[in-house]
Write a protein that holds these residues in place. Structure first.
Motif, PDB file in Angstrom:
ATOM      1  N   SER A 117       0.822  -1.212   0.000  1.00 34.89           N
ATOM      2  CA  SER A 117       0.000   0.000   0.000  1.00 34.89           C
ATOM      3  C   SER A 117       0.855   1.261   0.000  1.00 34.89           C
ATOM      4  O   SER A 117       0.585   2.224  -0.733  1.00 34.89           O
ATOM      5  N   LEU A 120       2.548   1.582  -3.502  1.00 31.18           N
ATOM      6  CA  LEU A 120       1.613   2.021  -4.539  1.00 31.18           C
ATOM      7  C   LEU A 120       1.192   3.474  -4.327  1.00 31.18           C
ATOM      8  O   LEU A 120       0.903   4.186  -5.295  1.00 31.18           O
ATOM      9  N   GLY A 124       1.914   6.087  -7.124  1.00 26.99           N
ATOM     10  CA  GLY A 124       0.796   6.887  -7.619  1.00 26.99           C
ATOM     11  C   GLY A 124       1.118   8.374  -7.625  1.00 26.99           C
ATOM     12  O   GLY A 124       0.714   9.103  -8.536  1.00 26.99           O
ATOM     13  N   TYR A 179      -3.989   6.629  -9.159  1.00 28.96           N
ATOM     14  CA  TYR A 179      -4.155   5.827  -7.942  1.00 28.96           C
ATOM     15  C   TYR A 179      -5.064   4.610  -8.139  1.00 28.96           C
ATOM     16  O   TYR A 179      -5.485   3.995  -7.157  1.00 28.96           O
ATOM     17  N   PRO A 181      -4.053   1.655  -9.263  1.00 28.88           N
ATOM     18  CA  PRO A 181      -3.391   0.474  -8.677  1.00 28.88           C
ATOM     19  C   PRO A 181      -3.578   0.367  -7.171  1.00 28.88           C
ATOM     20  O   PRO A 181      -3.751  -0.732  -6.636  1.00 28.88           O
ATOM     21  N   LEU A 182      -3.578   1.493  -6.462  1.00 28.41           N
ATOM     22  CA  LEU A 182      -3.786   1.474  -5.021  1.00 28.41           C
ATOM     23  C   LEU A 182      -5.218   1.080  -4.675  1.00 28.41           C
ATOM     24  O   LEU A 182      -5.476   0.472  -3.628  1.00 28.41           O
ATOM     25  N   ASN A 186      -4.299  -3.652  -9.748  1.00 29.50           N
ATOM     26  CA  ASN A 186      -2.896  -4.063  -9.824  1.00 29.50           C
ATOM     27  C   ASN A 186      -2.831  -5.537 -10.162  1.00 29.50           C
ATOM     28  O   ASN A 186      -3.855  -6.238 -10.192  1.00 29.50           O
ATOM     29  N   ILE A 201       2.486  -3.547 -10.592  1.00 27.54           N
ATOM     30  CA  ILE A 201       1.760  -2.921 -11.694  1.00 27.54           C
ATOM     31  C   ILE A 201       1.551  -3.948 -12.800  1.00 27.54           C
ATOM     32  O   ILE A 201       2.498  -4.585 -13.260  1.00 27.54           O
TER      33      ILE A 201
END
Length: 371
Positions: A117, A120, A124, A179, A181-182, A186, A201
């Motif tokens: 977290s 990412l 981001g 953001y 991916p967060l 992902n 990613i």
């Protein structure tokens, strides 16, 4: 928590790296397997990269802070749409210099990543700053395009309200995209192939972001190419018909200056962004070796170079900002002189300032066609 995967770095080799989303080490909730992404092999490379990021990051921070101060300390400038776009560009480049420099050194030099977290979130921030920088460049390009191609209706079309609306939409959209991916988009949560260049990613997200960047760059290049073509055509017309009027000659000089500036803009964009994008695209098709990944690390710093050059190309080449900077420097110089001569100097300076303000009030384009 972080030490749990650092202790395992020596037990993992580059040929054991896998982009499989089912890899327990790659998708662990306790840490990130970063061995596959440590692309700087020697201490010399690490020191060199650290120096590049620190030096260019510091210059970028100082330049963009200067630009923002020049704009927001002037009531007249901060009301103009063109300088709102330049302010957005300076803000994005300032964030890029801060976040990218710290994250890049922390990851590639000190091998720090943290939990998925945290990683990412930092990634981001890097994605947001560079994407917002390109978005601001695009809005600036459109602003210049309308100014050159539709000068009579420019002030009606490009208002402060519309500029703020465009910037708001741009920043919100780039924040959401960066953001994703967060928020779960992902390679681990979606169980898709992971990128060889960026931990956690997925290749699908990376390919989508590359398409977005290519579209932004293409639109910027298209806009400036048309401006460049029109300036070149106008200059050729003036020379062909041997127009010697003072106003005509002044316009020719403006067109030549505009041509040089736009050529510099296009060269900077292509040189700074092409190498990294080419390697990213290559990683989606072929497996990368260690040397190519090391080259990518150095190519990534070119994006920071772009953020360092932007204030010079887009801001300091503007007449109004240069005049603003000169006035500030003159005031600072006056502070060092004896107080008895200060009043007369300030009076003279005030007169010059009024002249400067008057020359800029009636200009059609807010940045006086300097970009």
């Amino acid at each position: 928590m972080t030490s749990s995967w650092i202790n395992n770095l020596d037990n993992i080799t580059m040929n054991q790296c896998s982009t499989d989303s089912n890899s327990s080490t790659r998708c662990s909730t306790q840490g990130i397997d970063i061995q596959c992404y440590l692309i700087l092999e020697s201490n010399t490379q690490k020191i060199f990269i650290a120096i590049i990021c620190i030096v260019m990051g510091a210059l970028c921070i100082l330049e963009n802070i200067l630009v923002l101060c020049m704009i927001f300390t002037s009531v007249r400038l901060r009301k103009k749409p063109s300088y709102l776009f330049i302010s957005s560009l300076a803000t994005a480049d300032l964030l890029a210099s801060l976040i990218f420099s710290y994250s890049f050194i922390d990851f590639h030099v000190f091998h720090g990543a943290g939990t998925p977290s945290v990683f990412l979130f930092k990634l981001g921030g890097v994605t947001l700053s560079f994407t917002a920088s390109l978005g601001s460049l695009l809005l600036t390009a459109f602003d210049r395009y309308i100014c050159i191609h539709k000068p009579s209706s420019y002030k009606l079309m490009v208002t402060r309200k519309r500029a703020l609306l465009a910037l708001t939409v741009m920043w919100i959209s780039t924040t959401i995209i960066s953001y994703l991916p967060l928020m779960g988009v992902n390679c681990c949560d979606l169980e898709v192939t992971c990128s060889e260049l960026f931990p956690l990613i997925g290749n699908k997200f990376l390919s989508s972001w590359i398409v977005l960047v290519v579209i932004l760059l293409s639109a910027i290049i298209f806009s400036y190419s048309h401006i460049l073509w029109k300036a070149h055509r106008h200059t050729s017309y003036m020379k062909k018909h041997n127009i010697q009027a003072e106003k005509g000659q002044a316009r020719v000089r403006l067109d030549i200056m505009l041509t040089k500036t736009l050529a510099l803009v296009l060269i900077v964009l292509i040189v700074c962004w092409s190498p990294a994008l080419i390697i990213m695209i290559h990683s989606l098709i072929y497996t990368l070796d260690a040397k190519t990944k090391a080259v990518f690390a150095f190519c990534s710093t070119l994006c920071l170079v772009n953020s360092m050059v932007n204030p010079i190309v887009y801001a300091l080449r503007s007449r109004e900002l240069r005049r603003r900077l000169i006035r500030v420097l003159r005031k600072l110089k006056c502070l060092k002189k004896p107080s008895e001569s200060q009043d007369s100097q300030e009076a003279n300076g005030a007169g010059r300032n009024l002249a400067f303000e008057a020359t800029g009030d009636d200009t059609l384009c807010d940045t006086e066609v300097s970009i």
